[in-house]
Every structure is written in C-alpha cells, then in structure tokens.
Design a protein around this motif. Structure first.
Motif, PDB file in Angstrom:
ATOM      1  N   ASP A  11       0.834  -1.204   0.000  1.00  0.00           N
ATOM      2  CA  ASP A  11       0.000   0.000   0.000  1.00  0.00           C
ATOM      3  C   ASP A  11       0.868   1.253   0.000  1.00  0.00           C
ATOM      4  O   ASP A  11       0.923   1.988   0.984  1.00  0.00           O
ATOM      5  CB  ASP A  11      -0.961  -0.029   1.199  1.00  0.00           C
ATOM      6  N   LYS A  34       0.605  -7.931  -2.714  1.00  0.00           N
ATOM      7  CA  LYS A  34      -0.724  -7.488  -3.133  1.00  0.00           C
ATOM      8  C   LYS A  34      -0.612  -6.057  -3.648  1.00  0.00           C
ATOM      9  O   LYS A  34      -0.103  -5.177  -2.957  1.00  0.00           O
ATOM     10  CB  LYS A  34      -1.701  -7.542  -1.957  1.00  0.00           C
ATOM     11  N   THR A 117     -15.644  -5.735   4.845  1.00  0.00           N
ATOM     12  CA  THR A 117     -15.637  -5.690   6.321  1.00  0.00           C
ATOM     13  C   THR A 117     -15.999  -4.298   6.843  1.00  0.00           C
ATOM     14  O   THR A 117     -16.250  -4.122   8.023  1.00  0.00           O
ATOM     15  CB  THR A 117     -14.272  -6.128   6.899  1.00  0.00           C
ATOM     16  N   VAL A 154     -12.182 -13.571  -0.191  1.00  0.00           N
ATOM     17  CA  VAL A 154     -11.484 -12.750   0.794  1.00  0.00           C
ATOM     18  C   VAL A 154     -12.401 -12.736   2.006  1.00  0.00           C
ATOM     19  O   VAL A 154     -13.604 -12.514   1.851  1.00  0.00           O
ATOM     20  CB  VAL A 154     -11.351 -11.284   0.314  1.00  0.00           C
ATOM     21  N   PRO A 176      -7.106 -10.844   5.403  1.00  0.00           N
ATOM     22  CA  PRO A 176      -6.360  -9.681   5.887  1.00  0.00           C
ATOM     23  C   PRO A 176      -6.663  -9.484   7.377  1.00  0.00           C
ATOM     24  O   PRO A 176      -7.307 -10.325   7.990  1.00  0.00           O
ATOM     25  CB  PRO A 176      -6.929  -8.518   5.073  1.00  0.00           C
ATOM     26  N   GLY A 177      -6.199  -8.359   7.920  1.00  0.00           N
ATOM     27  CA  GLY A 177      -6.475  -8.090   9.339  1.00  0.00           C
ATOM     28  C   GLY A 177      -5.615  -8.951  10.241  1.00  0.00           C
ATOM     29  O   GLY A 177      -6.041  -9.413  11.289  1.00  0.00           O
ATOM     30  N   ARG A 179      -2.226  -9.406  12.566  1.00  0.00           N
ATOM     31  CA  ARG A 179      -1.228  -8.678  13.355  1.00  0.00           C
ATOM     32  C   ARG A 179      -0.415  -9.666  14.173  1.00  0.00           C
ATOM     33  O   ARG A 179      -0.994 -10.500  14.873  1.00  0.00           O
ATOM     34  CB  ARG A 179      -1.912  -7.697  14.323  1.00  0.00           C
ATOM     35  N   GLN A 188      -7.439  -1.505  12.102  1.00  0.00           N
ATOM     36  CA  GLN A 188      -8.115  -2.801  12.002  1.00  0.00           C
ATOM     37  C   GLN A 188      -8.822  -3.085  13.327  1.00  0.00           C
ATOM     38  O   GLN A 188      -8.232  -2.941  14.390  1.00  0.00           O
ATOM     39  CB  GLN A 188      -7.099  -3.919  11.714  1.00  0.00           C
ATOM     40  N   VAL A 206      -2.867 -11.757   4.426  1.00  0.00           N
ATOM     41  CA  VAL A 206      -2.391 -10.502   3.847  1.00  0.00           C
ATOM     42  C   VAL A 206      -1.920  -9.619   4.995  1.00  0.00           C
ATOM     43  O   VAL A 206      -2.666  -9.387   5.946  1.00  0.00           O
ATOM     44  CB  VAL A 206      -3.518  -9.783   3.077  1.00  0.00           C
ATOM     45  N   VAL A 207      -0.685  -9.164   4.902  1.00  0.00           N
ATOM     46  CA  VAL A 207      -0.126  -8.314   5.955  1.00  0.00           C
ATOM     47  C   VAL A 207       0.486  -7.072   5.314  1.00  0.00           C
ATOM     48  O   VAL A 207       1.315  -7.183   4.415  1.00  0.00           O
ATOM     49  CB  VAL A 207       0.970  -9.067   6.757  1.00  0.00           C
ATOM     50  N   GLY A 208       0.045  -5.911   5.764  1.00  0.00           N
ATOM     51  CA  GLY A 208       0.569  -4.664   5.216  1.00  0.00           C
ATOM     52  C   GLY A 208       1.497  -3.959   6.168  1.00  0.00           C
ATOM     53  O   GLY A 208       2.696  -4.249   6.250  1.00  0.00           O
ATOM     54  N   ARG A 209       0.919  -3.005   6.920  1.00  0.00           N
ATOM     55  CA  ARG A 209       1.734  -2.111   7.754  1.00  0.00           C
ATOM     56  C   ARG A 209       2.693  -2.776   8.733  1.00  0.00           C
ATOM     57  O   ARG A 209       3.791  -2.247   8.930  1.00  0.00           O
ATOM     58  CB  ARG A 209       0.806  -1.108   8.450  1.00  0.00           C
ATOM     59  N   PRO A 210       2.345  -3.938   9.347  1.00  0.00           N
ATOM     60  CA  PRO A 210       3.342  -4.532  10.258  1.00  0.00           C
ATOM     61  C   PRO A 210       4.655  -4.858   9.536  1.00  0.00           C
ATOM     62  O   PRO A 210       5.700  -4.993  10.173  1.00  0.00           O
ATOM     63  CB  PRO A 210       2.652  -5.814  10.735  1.00  0.00           C
TER      64      PRO A 210
HETATM   65  O1  C5P Z   1      -1.773  -2.691   6.791  1.00  0.00           O
HETATM   66  P1  C5P Z   1      -2.740  -3.831   6.907  1.00  0.00           P
HETATM   67  O2  C5P Z   1      -2.100  -5.120   7.315  1.00  0.00           O
HETATM   68  O3  C5P Z   1      -3.943  -3.480   7.753  1.00  0.00           O
HETATM   69  O4  C5P Z   1      -3.250  -4.010   5.405  1.00  0.00           O
HETATM   70  C1  C5P Z   1      -4.227  -4.942   5.064  1.00  0.00           C
HETATM   71  C2  C5P Z   1      -4.508  -4.892   3.595  1.00  0.00           C
HETATM   72  O5  C5P Z   1      -5.642  -5.726   3.325  1.00  0.00           O
HETATM   73  C3  C5P Z   1      -4.890  -3.508   3.058  1.00  0.00           C
HETATM   74  O6  C5P Z   1      -4.438  -3.444   1.726  1.00  0.00           O
HETATM   75  C4  C5P Z   1      -6.391  -3.506   3.127  1.00  0.00           C
HETATM   76  O7  C5P Z   1      -6.973  -2.660   2.173  1.00  0.00           O
HETATM   77  C5  C5P Z   1      -6.715  -4.962   2.816  1.00  0.00           C
HETATM   78  N1  C5P Z   1      -7.997  -5.416   3.333  1.00  0.00           N
HETATM   79  C6  C5P Z   1      -8.337  -5.396   4.679  1.00  0.00           C
HETATM   80  N2  C5P Z   1      -9.535  -5.864   5.103  1.00  0.00           N
HETATM   81  C7  C5P Z   1     -10.415  -6.333   4.230  1.00  0.00           C
HETATM   82  C8  C5P Z   1     -10.104  -6.388   2.883  1.00  0.00           C
HETATM   83  C9  C5P Z   1      -8.872  -5.912   2.458  1.00  0.00           C
HETATM   84  O8  C5P Z   1      -7.540  -4.975   5.490  1.00  0.00           O
HETATM   85  N3  C5P Z   1     -11.557  -6.815   4.677  1.00  0.00           N
END
Ligand code: C5P
Length: 231
Positions: A11, A34, A117, A154, A176-177, A179, A188, A206-210
C-alpha cells in the motif's frame, strides 16, 4: 491449499516507494505481494510487470464489478499481464463471476469479495435490504462463488470455519487483518495473529503495515512468515 509466504500489501502511493521497499529484500527472495487500487491506478500495468520481472508473485486486488462481458474482457487483459491472483465482487452475480473465470483462464487464483468488512449488519439491512445476519450473507455469497467456479473468497479470519463448512476444505480463504502478537492494530478492528489464522485454516494471510512500516521490514517479514509457517 496453504501458501507459505504471507502476502505483503504494497500500500504505497508511488512506484519509487515500491522500488525502495522491494530493494531491501535479498535478491533471491521470492515474495508474494498485493497490489491494490491506489498503486495500480497511479502507476498502471507497468507496476505489475516490474514486480513480476523481479520474480515475485502478484495478487492484483482490483475487485471488479461490472456486466459479465466487460469483466470477462478485463480479466483477459489481467491474465496477459501475468497476475497470479485477482478478484471480483461476488455481488456482481454468478454469471459475472463465471465470465471472470472464463476471461482469466484456469491458471491464476480467482477469488471474490463477499461483504466488505467496512459494511455493518445494520448497513447491510438498511442499504442493501438483505434481511439476514451478516454471517449468513457472507456464507451465501461464498457458496455462490464456489458455484460460479471461483477458487475462494477474501474474508475475515473469524469467518473461515463457517465458509469452509459451507463450501469445502479446498475453497480458498484469504484473510487480511493479521497482526503479529504484540503489534499495534492500527485501524483494524478485529485482528488475528498469523498462528491463530493458520490454526483456523486460512490459506493466505495478507499483511501490510506490520511489514511495510516496520523499522526493519525484512526482519518483520521473516518473523511473521515463520509464525505463519510453523502451524
Ligand atoms: O496494513 P494492513 O495489514 O492493515 O493491510 C491490510 C490490507 O488488506 C490492506 O491493503 C487492506 O486494504 C486490505 N484489506 C483489509 N480488510 C479487508 C479487505 C482488504 O484490510 N476486509
């Protein structure tokens, strides 16, 4: 089928940020990333080609939702780009999802978004006029997704058990979500650790910011990966 690499949500707003981030990893490390709407609309298909040329796998998160014919043609383009996974909104209907599958072909993983969500049960009842529980609606969409020949959905890690029960063990759940234990949750609301997500049967996390905002993203990635892999 469980994918051993956590999917990193790239992101970032610019191409430069992505290049800088990916350059931190060892050259032979093959990641699964992603790419979402912000990056794709800012940079264009070039971003996918760049990441694929580095040898990484790409989940292109564009959530297509249009008439079946348009979605089919768009999916054909994404297939030529070499994406490994992409998605649609299940609300587009079985015919649209089947058309997406046809356009994309059988190689890449194709999943659907059920209820976002960000949608509350109250909003779903008032705005969409769907008079069931949010969970029932999610499970209903998941069954229709399976019927249309897609690979999975998803979903929140909290929904995995119910979805697999309704569709089958092989139906892919991407969650996603996530941690790592002790990390900040950011915006989240309902999070789960990689270990819990694995135990509950998630196939992809799916893991973004961490990872992307960590002081040391490579170490953060490897530690999340080993938590996720150990189950
Ligand atoms: O940074 P973080 O780990 O919260 O990123 C999660 C990723 O997953 C982001 O790109 C967010 O848009 C995506 N996402 C989410 N929850 C959903 C669907 C997609 O966090 N229900």
């Amino acid at each position: 089928m469980k994918e051993n690499r956590p999917v990193i949500a790239l992101d970032f707003p610019t191409f430069e940020d992505v290049k800088e981030f990916l350059a931190k990893f060892p050259k032979d490390e093959r990641l699964y990333v992603k790419i979402g709407m912000e990056l794709y609309y800012a940079v264009g298909p070039e971003i996918v080609r760049y990441v694929k040329d580095l040898g990484h796998s790409v989940f292109l998160d564009l959530k297509l939702h249009d008439i079946p014919n348009t979605v089919k043609s768009a999916m054909r383009v994404l297939s030529q780009l070499g994406v490994d996974m992409t998605n649609v909104h299940a609300a587009g209907g079985v015919e649209m999802m089947a058309a997406a599958r046809e356009g994309l072909g059988d190689g890449p993983v194709l999943i659907a978004v059920t209820q976002l969500t960000s949608t509350s049960e109250e909003q779903m009842r008032d705005f969409q006029n769907i008079q069931t529980s949010l969970e029932e609606s999610v499970v209903h969409y998941a069954k229709k997704t399976a019927e249309a020949g897609l690979d999975g959905v998803v979903c929140s890690a909290h929904e995995v058990a119910k979805i697999k029960e309704a569709t089958g063990e092989d139906f892919v759940c991407l969650t996603p979500g996530i941690r790592p234990s002790g990390a900040s949750t950011g915006d989240q609301k309902r999070v789960m650790t990689p270990v819990d997500a694995a135990q509950i049967g998630s196939d992809y996390i799916v893991v973004g910011r961490p990872i992307t905002q960590a002081q040391d993203p490579v170490t953060a990635y490897h530690s999340i990966k080993s938590e996720w892999e150990q189950v």
